[in-house]
Enzyme design. Structure first.
Site, short mmCIF file in Angstrom:
data_model
loop_
_atom_site.label_atom_id
_atom_site.label_comp_id
_atom_site.label_asym_id
_atom_site.label_seq_id
_atom_site.Cartn_x
_atom_site.Cartn_y
_atom_site.Cartn_z
N GLU A 19 0.84 -1.20 0.00
CA GLU A 19 0.00 0.00 0.00
C GLU A 19 0.88 1.25 0.00
O GLU A 19 1.74 1.39 0.87
CB GLU A 19 -0.91 -0.03 1.23
CG GLU A 19 -1.88 -1.21 1.19
CD GLU A 19 -2.39 -1.63 2.56
OE1 GLU A 19 -2.20 -0.88 3.53
OE2 GLU A 19 -2.98 -2.73 2.64
N ALA B 75 -5.49 -4.22 0.84
CA ALA B 75 -5.95 -5.55 1.23
C ALA B 75 -4.72 -6.40 1.57
O ALA B 75 -3.98 -6.79 0.68
CB ALA B 75 -6.75 -6.19 0.10
N GLU B 76 -4.51 -6.64 2.85
CA GLU B 76 -3.25 -7.27 3.27
C GLU B 76 -3.16 -8.73 2.86
O GLU B 76 -2.06 -9.21 2.52
CB GLU B 76 -3.07 -7.13 4.78
CG GLU B 76 -2.71 -5.71 5.25
CD GLU B 76 -3.86 -4.71 5.19
OE1 GLU B 76 -5.02 -5.15 5.06
OE2 GLU B 76 -3.61 -3.49 5.27
N GLN C 167 1.83 -2.11 5.56
CA GLN C 167 2.08 -0.70 5.91
C GLN C 167 2.38 -0.48 7.40
O GLN C 167 3.27 0.30 7.74
CB GLN C 167 0.89 0.14 5.48
CG GLN C 167 1.18 1.60 5.40
CD GLN C 167 0.14 2.32 4.56
OE1 GLN C 167 -0.99 2.53 5.01
NE2 GLN C 167 0.51 2.71 3.34
N HIS D 229 -1.16 2.10 15.89
CA HIS D 229 0.09 2.41 15.19
C HIS D 229 1.29 2.15 16.10
O HIS D 229 2.35 2.72 15.90
CB HIS D 229 0.11 3.87 14.71
CG HIS D 229 -0.96 4.16 13.71
ND1 HIS D 229 -2.24 4.48 14.08
CD2 HIS D 229 -0.96 4.12 12.35
CE1 HIS D 229 -2.98 4.65 12.99
NE2 HIS D 229 -2.23 4.45 11.93
#
Ligand SMILES: Cc1ncc(C[n+]2csc(CCOP(=O)(O)OP(=O)(O)O)c2C)c(N)n1
Ligand SMILES: [Mg+2]
Length: 733
Positions: free
Chosen positions: A420, A462-463, A485, A533
């Site tokens: 991504e 979309a992982e 990401q 995160h």
């Protein structure tokens, strides 16, 4: 009986314009019938407790044989699912091979006794090992098709090269090859199915998606899985597809549908979607009883549509075979099934000593001295784009990761980078006027500009798509170096990482492997990174056999370990601490384009005699800070060992240091409970008990997620003070 029965391969695909010859119709029936008899023989073996699982293709044979006969074994590629016995039989898997897997024989060519029956794999036929996970394989098919296209456009990339994984990843490709992948209708509910359609459509890939719609997913009827009950209606608006919805019990209709689909794909027009309505003549598997949830009327209606009966009736009706000839053909199939079963039952069983074989590459050992160029570092040749812009000054970890990617992509045309936001700009025409994105942390900056949009590109958001395609790319011998990401969002890809990427080699007994690299920014200490995160969680991945897990703490290690990861023949999870990307700590000069560090070799970053501190990642600079304070204020000498790679890890270095100091702390950023340190501490307690003068101490985050407010974040994550306190406590023993 005067019926010449040819092998599947000898049967030339029917001309889509003309009718099928009697010979072709007979061969189709033979394959369908033999498949059913193989299922029945397996059912018998299961009831006799000579095998341990059974799932059948009964009712799907026409669809599967049609698909097989439209394609070319060993030329086209196959990503089947567990119900595809008739498909694989018609492609060329022998009945004996099938039963060898059913009994779990050492000589089972698909898995060496590791997988359940009908979990297909054949290198010579291009059938890529399939798992039990529903719909993971469709993303592999997409990556495989991308790789085929890439090699066709860049044939030089297929060359065998000594000195890295390419020596062991041979490549074949054909410009017009087709990739077939099959799923049940229930499995179309999986996100991975839609993620695969997305990329196949967008990139016009030559993938045939076959949905074998038997109306049930175990006991769940189609309308529960598919809104409106018809998957064809839902997918109809995907661009570039050829669509066909067919009676999957009509063998000739099936063959024609797959021929048209293959033509569309071979012409480069895009993917195809063949939706076959078939029947499930038996229960889902021998572990299921469909009388528990299907009415008698419904089961009878299915039996009336049995493709075998339909085909037999046609042969008789059209005078292609007499009843007697059919009887002979069927008896021959019966004998073939029985003989194959007998052969398999006499086969040797796997040796227990073979269990660890093929967890990792048997060919290329990333812990070997071949990767130890550390002493020859600092060659001073041209670094990658972002590193060179800084001349010979020390570079950040971000710079040296970027430099390694540039260097390796220059060296190895099989590398593709996607994820991504990793491209400089998907709309490449903008590149003349913009600087480019190159990743949310800029780690892939300049790669698309230098290597082009075919080698560096953005994925959909979309992982599972990212990792699933990487499996397909890498089984073909490519080297995808993909980015997730943020570690916090790796979870949708974990199914692919755990059940596919890391398992491919072991479950196929070494026939296939997917040595991709997944780069993942990880960790906290960001001041405001908050829950989504800041996550760690490396021990979840070190718990996966077959996966290498790397976690550098400084620029030089990151550069050398990433190079090893890329050249390695195993899949690697490469964890990059976000907080360390641009720290002053751990900067280094560019070490040259061939600098590499072997896996499994820790580094003593501070020598000492009193306490061993085993750590990695962002805890390395924090541990150093604490150790220096302890020395300055209390005269305590702490030896800080940076593990650098977590699987494999450097047990020798740990043991040597602990034998010297007799006191040990294991420190990491991730939560304490069930964390990476638990394993290391347990092993130290087990194997070094006699060397210890004090209990093994662990340091980790509180057992919560990381909060947004910095006051909370500071308290949740281990700080230099936390480490210092543990040092002082331990030295008091
Ligand atoms: C990801 C995943 N979830 C659940 C299962 C258990 N399971 C195996 S087969 C199956 C039903 C599949 O139905 P369908 O896709 O219609 O294929 P069919 O078996 O009917 O041919 C389920 C739920 C699995 N193997 N994988
Ligand atoms: Mg089904």
């Amino acid at each position: 009986m005067g019926v010449a029965v040819s092998s599947a391969q000898a049967l030339s695909p029917a001309n889509s314009a003309g009718g099928l010859s009697p010979q072709q119709l007979i061969e189709i029936y033979r394959l369908m019938y033999l498949s059913r008899r193989l299922d029945d023989r397996e059912i018998l073996l299961k009831r006799q407790q000579k095998i341990f699982f059974q799932i059948s293709a009964a009712g799907h044979e026409a669809l599967q044989v049609g698909a097989a006969l439209a394609l070319k074994p060993g030329y086209d590629w196959y990503f089947p699912y567990y119900r595809d016995r008739a498909l694989c039989l018609a492609v060329g898997v022998t009945p004996t091979d099938m039963f060898l897997q059913a009994v779990g024989a050492a000589t089972d060519p698909a898995s060496g006794g590791r997988q359940m029956p009908t979990h297909w794999s054949s290198r010579s036929l291009n059938i890529v090992s399939t798992s039990s996970s529903t719909a993971t394989q469709v993303l592999h098919a997409v990556g495989c098709a991308e790789a085929g296209r890439y090699f066709t456009r860049h044939p030089e990339a297929a060359a065998r090269v000594e000195g890295d994984y390419r020596a062991y990843r041979d490549v074949t490709f054909h410009g017009d090859e087709v990739v077939l992948t099959c799923v049940g209708e229930g499995s179309t509910s999986q996100g991975e199915f839609w993620e695969a359609l997305n990329t196949a459509s967008n990139q016009k890939l030559p993938v045939i998606f076959c949905v074998e719609d038997n109306g049930y997913a175990i006991s769940v009827p189609v309308e529960v899985n598919t809104p409106g009950g018809n998957i064809s209606k839902l997918v109809a608006n995907f661009p570039n597809f050829h669509f066909a919805e067919i009676d999957g019990t009509d063998a000739e209709a099936c063959l024609r549908a797959f021929q048209a689909a293959a033509e569309h794909c071979r012409a480069g027009l895009g993917p195809a979607f063949v939706h076959g309505h078939c029947v499930r003549v038996y229960s889902h598997s021998l572990s299921d009883d469909d009388k528990l949830y299907r009415s008698a009327a419904e089961r009878e209606a299915d039996a009336m549509r049995d493709p075998l009966t339909k085909m037999q009736m046609r042969l008789l009706r059209e005078g292609i075979l007499t009843a007697e000839q059919i009887n002979e053909l069927e008896q021959a199939a019966e004998r073939e099934a029985a003989e194959a079963a007998d052969q398999a039952l006499a086969a040797p069983l796997p040796e227990v000593s073979s269990i660890p074989r093929h967890v990792y590459s048997e060919d290329l050992d990333p812990t070997s001295a071949a990767f130890a160029t550390e002493r020859e570092q600092l060659a001073g040749s041209n670094p990658g784009k972002s590193a060179s812009s800084k001349g010979s000054a020390p570079h950040t970890m971000a710079d040296l990761i970027n430099a390694c990617l540039h260097d390796e992509m220059r060296r190895d045309p099989r590398i593709v980078v996607y994820g991504e936001d990793v491209a400089d700009a998907s709309r490449a025409e903008a590149l003349s006027e913009v600087k480019g994105k190159g990743g949310v942390f800029k780690l892939t900056s300049g790669l698309q500009t230098e290597f082009g949009s075919e080698r560096v590109f953005n994925s959909p958001l979309a992982e599972a798509n990212i990792v699933g395609r990487a499996v397909g790319y890498s089984v073909r011998g490519m080297k995808p170096v993909v980015e997730i990401q943020f570690f916090d969002y790796i979870w949708p890809a974990v199914h692919q990482i755990h059940n596919e990427l890391a398992l491919m080699r072991w479950r196929s007994n070494g026939a296939w492997a997917s040595p991709a690299v997944i780069r993942v920014p990880i960790g906290g200490y960001l001041t405001g990174g908050a829950i989504y995160h800041s996550q760690s969680g490396e021990s979840i991945f070190t718990h996966i056999p077959g996966l290498r897990v790397v976690f550098p703490s400084n620029a030089l290690d990151a550069n050398g370990l990433l190079r090893t990861a890329i050249r390695c023949d195993d899949p690697v999870l490469f964890l990059e601490h976000k907080r360390l990307y641009r720290e002053t700590y751990g900067r280094a000069p560019y070490p040259g384009p061939d600098f590499s560090i072997p896996f499994g070799k820790g580094k003593i970053v501070l020598p000492g005699n009193h306490i061993t501190l085993v750590t990695y990642g962002a805890l390395v600079p924090r541990a150093l800070q604490a150790a220096k304070t302890a020395k300055r204020e209390k005269g305590i000498e702490v030896e800080v060992l940076d593990l650098r790679t977590l699987s494999p890890y450097d047990w020798e270095a740990i043991a040597t240091s602990v034998r010297k100091t007799s006191r040990v702390i294991v420190a990491h950023e991730d939560m304490l409970s069930w964390g990476y340190g638990a394993e290391i501490a347990a092993r130290i307690a087990d194997e070094l008990f006699d060397d210890l003068d004090a209990p093994v101490k662990r340091i980790g985050a509180m057992d919560t997620f990381v909060a947004y407010q910095p006051v909370l974040e500071d308290a949740i994550l281990p700080q230099p003070d936390t480490v210092l306190k543990a040092i002082l406590d331990l030295s008091a023993y």
